[in-house]
Scaffold this active site. Structure first.
Site, short mmCIF file in Angstrom:
data_model
loop_
_atom_site.label_atom_id
_atom_site.label_comp_id
_atom_site.label_asym_id
_atom_site.label_seq_id
_atom_site.Cartn_x
_atom_site.Cartn_y
_atom_site.Cartn_z
N ASN A 5 0.93 -1.12 -0.06
CA ASN A 5 0.02 0.05 -0.03
C ASN A 5 0.97 1.34 0.17
O ASN A 5 1.49 1.53 1.09
CB ASN A 5 -0.76 -0.07 1.13
CG ASN A 5 -1.67 1.42 1.53
OD1 ASN A 5 -1.69 2.00 0.35
ND2 ASN A 5 -2.44 1.29 2.66
N LYS A 23 0.22 4.25 -0.37
CA LYS A 23 -0.58 5.36 0.19
C LYS A 23 -0.22 6.60 -0.68
O LYS A 23 -0.08 6.55 -1.97
CB LYS A 23 -0.01 5.65 1.76
CG LYS A 23 -0.05 4.48 2.61
CD LYS A 23 -0.05 4.79 3.93
CE LYS A 23 -0.12 3.26 4.62
NZ LYS A 23 -0.14 3.30 6.30
N HIS A 65 -9.75 1.40 4.99
CA HIS A 65 -8.57 1.72 5.56
C HIS A 65 -8.68 2.79 6.71
O HIS A 65 -9.38 3.68 6.57
CB HIS A 65 -7.10 2.17 4.66
CG HIS A 65 -6.02 2.24 5.16
ND1 HIS A 65 -5.67 3.09 6.13
CD2 HIS A 65 -5.13 1.22 5.19
CE1 HIS A 65 -4.21 2.83 6.34
NE2 HIS A 65 -3.93 1.58 5.89
N GLU A 81 -6.89 4.99 7.85
CA GLU A 81 -6.65 6.47 7.54
C GLU A 81 -7.50 7.09 6.93
O GLU A 81 -7.86 8.17 7.17
CB GLU A 81 -5.34 6.54 6.73
CG GLU A 81 -4.05 6.29 7.59
CD GLU A 81 -2.97 5.75 6.79
OE1 GLU A 81 -2.99 5.94 5.42
OE2 GLU A 81 -2.04 5.17 7.43
N GLU A 109 -5.89 -4.85 10.84
CA GLU A 109 -4.66 -3.49 10.83
C GLU A 109 -5.04 -2.79 12.26
O GLU A 109 -5.88 -1.94 12.27
CB GLU A 109 -4.82 -2.84 9.82
CG GLU A 109 -4.43 -3.40 8.17
CD GLU A 109 -3.83 -2.17 7.52
OE1 GLU A 109 -2.58 -2.58 6.89
OE2 GLU A 109 -4.16 -1.24 7.51
N GLY A 152 1.84 2.49 11.02
CA GLY A 152 2.54 3.51 10.91
C GLY A 152 3.60 3.93 12.27
O GLY A 152 4.00 4.88 12.17
N SER A 157 3.08 -2.05 10.75
CA SER A 157 4.59 -2.03 10.94
C SER A 157 4.93 -3.56 10.51
O SER A 157 5.95 -4.02 11.15
CB SER A 157 4.88 -1.60 12.35
OG SER A 157 4.46 -0.38 12.54
P1 PGA Z 1 2.83 0.36 7.75
O1 PGA Z 1 1.18 0.66 7.17
O2 PGA Z 1 3.39 -0.84 7.19
O3 PGA Z 1 3.41 1.54 7.41
O4 PGA Z 1 2.60 0.50 9.32
C1 PGA Z 1 0.30 -0.40 7.01
C2 PGA Z 1 -1.10 0.04 6.27
O5 PGA Z 1 -1.51 1.16 6.60
O6 PGA Z 1 -1.53 -0.77 5.56
#
Ligand code: PGA
Length: 251
Positions: A9, A11, A95, A97, A167, A173, A212
Site C-alpha cells: 500500500n 499510500k 483503511h 486512515e 490492521e 505507521g 509495521s
Molecule cells: P505500515 O502501514 O506498514 O507503514 O505500518 C500499513 C498500512 O497502513 O497498511
C-alpha cells in the site's frame, strides 16, 4: 490450503520518475517466488504506469479506495469501473486512515465494498481497533462490528471473493507491530465469526495482517495458522524490504 498474499500500500507516495525503478525491482525480486500472490496498490494517477509495467508479471495491481457511485456528478471521485478500466484486480476498502481522516464509516465502507465486487474487483477490507479500544478490551467488539457491517448487509457469500485485513490502528505507521500471538488471536476470532455464517467461506477467506510489517517480523507473523499474508505500508516503498516480505510469504 490458502495461498499467501502480500499487498503493498503505497499510500500517497510515488513520483512517475521513481516508480519505474521500484516496480521493476519488485518484479525482478519476486519473479521466482511462485508460492504466493503479490499486489501493489498505487495512487490513482499511477495506475496506468503500474498496468504497463506489471502486465505479464506475477505481480498484480490495485487502488487504495473507490467511490461507490458510478457515473454521477461527484467532483474528484473515482468509480470501481474506472479502476477496472486500468486492469486493477484489487482495491483497499475501509483503511483506518480513510476512516479517521476522511470520516468514512462502517456503512460507507460496506457500500464501497459492494461496489467493488459488483465491478469484478477484489476488495481488501480493513478492520482494526485503536490503542484505547484494545486497552479497554474492546478489540473483538470493534473488529466484530466492522466485519458485521458487511455480513449483515450483504451476507457472508460476499466474502467468497474478498480479502480481509486486520490492521490494529496502534500498529499502523508506528514501528510497533502486533506480536504473532496478538495478531493470531484476532485473526482466529475473525475466521470463527465468518464460520458462524458459512464454514466453507471461512476456511478459504484470506485474512492479512497489516501494521509495521517488516522483513524482520514477517516470517513469524506469516507462520501463524490464520495469518494469510500482509498489507504493507512503509516497507512497500523500499524494493529490498518489500521483496524480503514477499519471500517470507512464499516459503
Ligand atoms: P505500515 O502501514 O506498514 O507503514 O505500518 C500499513 C498500512 O497502513 O497498511
Amino acid at each position: 490450503m490458502r495461498r499467501k498474499l502480500v499487498v503493498g500500500n503505497w499510500k500517497m507516495n510515488g513520483r512517475i520518475a521513481q516508480n519505474q525503478a521500484l516496480i521493476e525491482a519488485v518484479v525482478g525480486g519476486v519473479r521466482e517466488s511462485r508460492n504466493a500472490d503479490y499486489v501493489l496498490c498505487v495512487p490513482y494517477p499511477y495506475l496506468g504506469q503500474a498496468q504497463s509495467l506489471l502486465k505479464d508479471t506475477n505481480v498484480t495491481w490495485g487502488a487504495q479506495n473507490l467511490c461507490a457511485n458510478e457515473s454521477v456528478a461527484l467532483t474528484g471521485a473515482v468509480s470501481a469501473y474506472m479502476l477496472a478500466d486500468y486492469g486493477c484486480s484489487y482495491v483497499i476498502v475501509g483503511h483506518s486512515e480513510r476512516r479517521m481522516q476522511f470520516h468514512e464509516t462502517d456503512d460507507t465502507a460496506a457500500t464501497r465494498f459492494n461496489a467493488a465486487e459488483k465491478a469484478g474487483l477484489t476488495p481488501i477490507f480493513c478492520m482494526g481497533e485503536s490503542k484505547e479500544e484494545r486497552e479497554s478490551d474492546w478489540t473483538e467488539y470493534v473488529v466484530g462490528r466492522q466485519l458485521d457491517s458487511i455480513i449483515r448487509r450483504f451476507g457472508a457469500e460476499v466474502l467468497e471473493k474478498a480479502v480481509l485485513a486486520y490492521e490494529p490502528l496502534w500498529a499502523v505507521g508506528t514501528d510497533v507491530a502486533a506480536t504473532p500471538e496478538q495478531a493470531q488471536k484476532v485473526h482466529s476470532f475473525i475466521r470463527d465469526r465468518v464460520a458462524k455464517c458459512d464454514a466453507k467461506i471461512a476456511k478459504n477467506v484470506r485474512i492479512l495482517y497489516g501494521g509495521s510489517l517488516n522483513p524482520a517480523n514477517a516470517a513469524a507473523l506469516f507462520a501463524m495458522p490464520d495469518i494469510d499474508g500482509g498489507l504493507v505500508g512503509r516497507c512497500s516503498l523500499d524494493a529490498k524490504s518489500f521483496v524480503a516480505i514477499c519471500k517470507a510469504a512464499s516459503q
